[in-house]
Design an enzyme around this catalytic site. Structure first.
Site: not given
Length: 194
Positions: A137-139
């Site tokens: 996701g955010c990575v």
């Protein structure tokens, strides 16, 4: 696909969303996130010792939800991550030091609608070493945006984690094919030992 992306000479460390809520399997965490946090503590010590710029991210929404968007329609539990909420605070072992940037974000990428790009550019950074969660996701969103902003992304493979190991592995593979150089913490430290 998969060609080596040579790390640059001016790295920064970006630690994505290692907050209490993602460290706790009973809230938003699980999988291999705890192990990734432990590895990132060592990487953060190395980066500080080298004088690298360091940025940390937190997901932060207004207490009344007034700044909520489509992301929270898909994942409404994120609305509990407010400025003062315990689950939105960076874990103690990775607490920011003076001079390190804390990015408050409402989307997946550390770059979207935040000052991170300008902050890195002002410091003449050419390479972004990414640690954090979640890998899928955010990575991943941060890595893609780093590349699109012409920074060389390095994913610290043992310093990123996800709630499930299959998406973690698949996204590491895909980022390594298209967007980033994959390196373990030890490989990063050896490369930048000078």
């Amino acid at each position: 696909m998969g060609r080596r992306l040579e790390p640059g000479v001016a790295p920064a460390l970006v630690i994505v969303d290692f907050v209490h809520g993602f460290a706790d399997p009973g809230v938003l965490g699980g999988g291999n996130i705890a192990e990734a946090i432990a590895q990132t503590q060592a990487l953060l010590g190395f980066a500080r010792g080298k004088g690298w710029p360091v940025a940390h991210t937190r997901v932060v929404y207004a207490a009344d939800g007034s700044d909520a968007g489509v992301f929270t329609l898909k994942a409404p539990s994120l609305l509990a991550l407010t400025e003062e909420a315990h689950d939105s605070q960076i874990v103690p072992g990775l607490a920011p030091a003076p001079g390190e940037l804390v990015v408050r974000k409402r989307g997946a990428s550390a770059f979207f609608d935040t000052p991170l790009q300008g902050w890195l550019g002002f410091r003449r950074v050419d390479t972004v070493v990414v640690a954090g969660c979640t890998t899928s996701g955010c990575v991943r969103a941060t890595v893609v945006d780093a590349m699109q902003h012409e920074f060389r992304p390095i994913v610290a493979t043992d310093c990123v984690g996800d709630r499930a190991l299959a998406p973690h592995a698949a996204n590491l593979f895909d980022m390594g094919q298209k967007y980033a150089q994959l390196m373990s913490r030890a490989e990063i430290e050896t490369h930048y030992a000078w």
